[in-house]
Design a protein around this motif. Structure first.
Motif, PDB file in Angstrom:
ATOM      1  N   ILE A  77      41.857  -8.507  12.600  1.00 55.04           N
ATOM      2  CA  ILE A  77      42.311  -9.482  13.583  1.00 55.04           C
ATOM      3  C   ILE A  77      43.095 -10.593  12.913  1.00 55.04           C
ATOM      4  O   ILE A  77      44.022 -11.143  13.470  1.00 55.04           O
ATOM      5  CB  ILE A  77      41.119 -10.050  14.371  1.00 55.04           C
ATOM      6  CG1 ILE A  77      40.559  -8.961  15.272  1.00 55.04           C
ATOM      7  CG2 ILE A  77      41.531 -11.241  15.193  1.00 55.04           C
ATOM      8  CD1 ILE A  77      39.388  -9.386  16.088  1.00 55.04           C
ATOM      9  N   GLN A 114      44.279  -4.125  19.274  1.00 58.61           N
ATOM     10  CA  GLN A 114      45.323  -5.151  19.309  1.00 58.61           C
ATOM     11  C   GLN A 114      45.072  -6.125  18.175  1.00 58.61           C
ATOM     12  O   GLN A 114      43.957  -6.230  17.678  1.00 58.61           O
ATOM     13  CB  GLN A 114      45.305  -5.891  20.639  1.00 58.61           C
ATOM     14  CG  GLN A 114      45.535  -5.022  21.837  1.00 58.61           C
ATOM     15  CD  GLN A 114      45.391  -5.808  23.139  1.00 58.61           C
ATOM     16  OE1 GLN A 114      45.001  -6.965  23.142  1.00 58.61           O
ATOM     17  NE2 GLN A 114      45.710  -5.175  24.244  1.00 58.61           N
ATOM     18  N   GLY A 163      45.781 -10.279  16.949  1.00 56.08           N
ATOM     19  CA  GLY A 163      46.199 -11.620  17.329  1.00 56.08           C
ATOM     20  C   GLY A 163      45.699 -12.609  16.303  1.00 56.08           C
ATOM     21  O   GLY A 163      44.957 -12.245  15.389  1.00 56.08           O
ATOM     22  N   ASP A 164      46.096 -13.877  16.432  1.00 56.27           N
ATOM     23  CA  ASP A 164      45.662 -14.860  15.435  1.00 56.27           C
ATOM     24  C   ASP A 164      45.297 -16.216  16.035  1.00 56.27           C
ATOM     25  O   ASP A 164      45.198 -17.203  15.334  1.00 56.27           O
ATOM     26  CB  ASP A 164      46.706 -15.018  14.334  1.00 56.27           C
ATOM     27  CG  ASP A 164      48.028 -15.561  14.841  1.00 56.27           C
ATOM     28  OD1 ASP A 164      48.154 -15.865  16.048  1.00 56.27           O
ATOM     29  OD2 ASP A 164      48.950 -15.692  14.029  1.00 56.27           O
ATOM     30  N   THR A 165      45.049 -16.270  17.338  1.00 54.47           N
ATOM     31  CA  THR A 165      44.690 -17.541  17.958  1.00 54.47           C
ATOM     32  C   THR A 165      43.216 -17.547  18.363  1.00 54.47           C
ATOM     33  O   THR A 165      42.636 -16.499  18.685  1.00 54.47           O
ATOM     34  CB  THR A 165      45.544 -17.808  19.214  1.00 54.47           C
ATOM     35  OG1 THR A 165      45.348 -16.739  20.138  1.00 54.47           O
ATOM     36  CG2 THR A 165      47.023 -17.918  18.864  1.00 54.47           C
ATOM     37  N   PHE A 167      41.280 -15.141  20.989  1.00 54.40           N
ATOM     38  CA  PHE A 167      41.822 -13.778  21.048  1.00 54.40           C
ATOM     39  C   PHE A 167      40.707 -12.762  20.823  1.00 54.40           C
ATOM     40  O   PHE A 167      39.890 -12.916  19.924  1.00 54.40           O
ATOM     41  CB  PHE A 167      42.913 -13.567  19.996  1.00 54.40           C
ATOM     42  CG  PHE A 167      43.420 -12.152  19.965  1.00 54.40           C
ATOM     43  CD1 PHE A 167      44.390 -11.736  20.851  1.00 54.40           C
ATOM     44  CD2 PHE A 167      42.889 -11.235  19.068  1.00 54.40           C
ATOM     45  CE1 PHE A 167      44.840 -10.425  20.842  1.00 54.40           C
ATOM     46  CE2 PHE A 167      43.326  -9.925  19.054  1.00 54.40           C
ATOM     47  CZ  PHE A 167      44.309  -9.512  19.945  1.00 54.40           C
ATOM     48  N   SER A 168      40.668 -11.713  21.645  1.00 57.27           N
ATOM     49  CA  SER A 168      39.673 -10.635  21.516  1.00 57.27           C
ATOM     50  C   SER A 168      40.359  -9.291  21.484  1.00 57.27           C
ATOM     51  O   SER A 168      41.421  -9.105  22.082  1.00 57.27           O
ATOM     52  CB  SER A 168      38.698 -10.648  22.697  1.00 57.27           C
ATOM     53  OG  SER A 168      37.879 -11.782  22.667  1.00 57.27           O
ATOM     54  N   SER A 169      39.722  -8.346  20.793  1.00 51.49           N
ATOM     55  CA  SER A 169      40.228  -6.981  20.730  1.00 51.49           C
ATOM     56  C   SER A 169      39.065  -6.008  20.577  1.00 51.49           C
ATOM     57  O   SER A 169      38.069  -6.323  19.922  1.00 51.49           O
ATOM     58  CB  SER A 169      41.173  -6.812  19.538  1.00 51.49           C
ATOM     59  OG  SER A 169      41.599  -5.459  19.425  1.00 51.49           O
ATOM     60  N   THR A 172      36.157 -11.277  18.481  1.00 54.85           N
ATOM     61  CA  THR A 172      36.806 -12.453  19.055  1.00 54.85           C
ATOM     62  C   THR A 172      36.964 -13.528  17.993  1.00 54.85           C
ATOM     63  O   THR A 172      36.001 -13.854  17.295  1.00 54.85           O
ATOM     64  CB  THR A 172      35.968 -13.020  20.223  1.00 54.85           C
ATOM     65  OG1 THR A 172      35.794 -11.997  21.203  1.00 54.85           O
ATOM     66  CG2 THR A 172      36.654 -14.224  20.852  1.00 54.85           C
TER      67      THR A 172
END
Length: 104
Positions: free
Chosen positions: A12, A76, A78-80, A83-85, A98
């Motif tokens: 992530i 997925q 993300g870097d904020t 953000f969850s994947s 997350t």
């Protein structure tokens, strides 16, 4: 378990140069087990306060691998904060990761 979390967190956080000094990721397996990983921009991560372990990130494959052999693949990246994947591991586990904190 520790290995699984490290992989997920690293994946992530993958945009290494753009990452904060550390990123905290909470991993929740489908069975409800929860892990908290702190990933540092120096390429090491600690899960639930355990000693840090090195990891590598394959941006194209969205896969994080710890030196222990655990690899986590994310749906997925993300870097904020927030953000969850979904993720799966090479050990047969799956869940949701997350990003819960970032520090400079």
């Amino acid at each position: 378990m520790k290995k699984i979390l490290l992989g997920a967190v690293a994946a992530i956080l993958a945009a290494a140069p753009a990452l904060a000094s550390s990123t905290t990721i909470t991993f929740v397996r489908d069975d409800g087990t929860t892990f908290v990983g702190v990933f540092d921009s120096n390429g090491t991560a600690s899960i639930n306060g355990a000693p840090a372990e090195a990891y590598t990130w394959d941006e194209t494959g969205k896969q994080l691998c710890a030196t222990s052999g655990l690899c986590v693949t994310f749906e997925q990246v993300g870097d904020t904060v927030g953000f969850s994947s979904r993720y799966t591991t090479n050990q047969g586990n799956a869940g949701t990761a997350t990003i819960t904190a970032r520090s400079e």
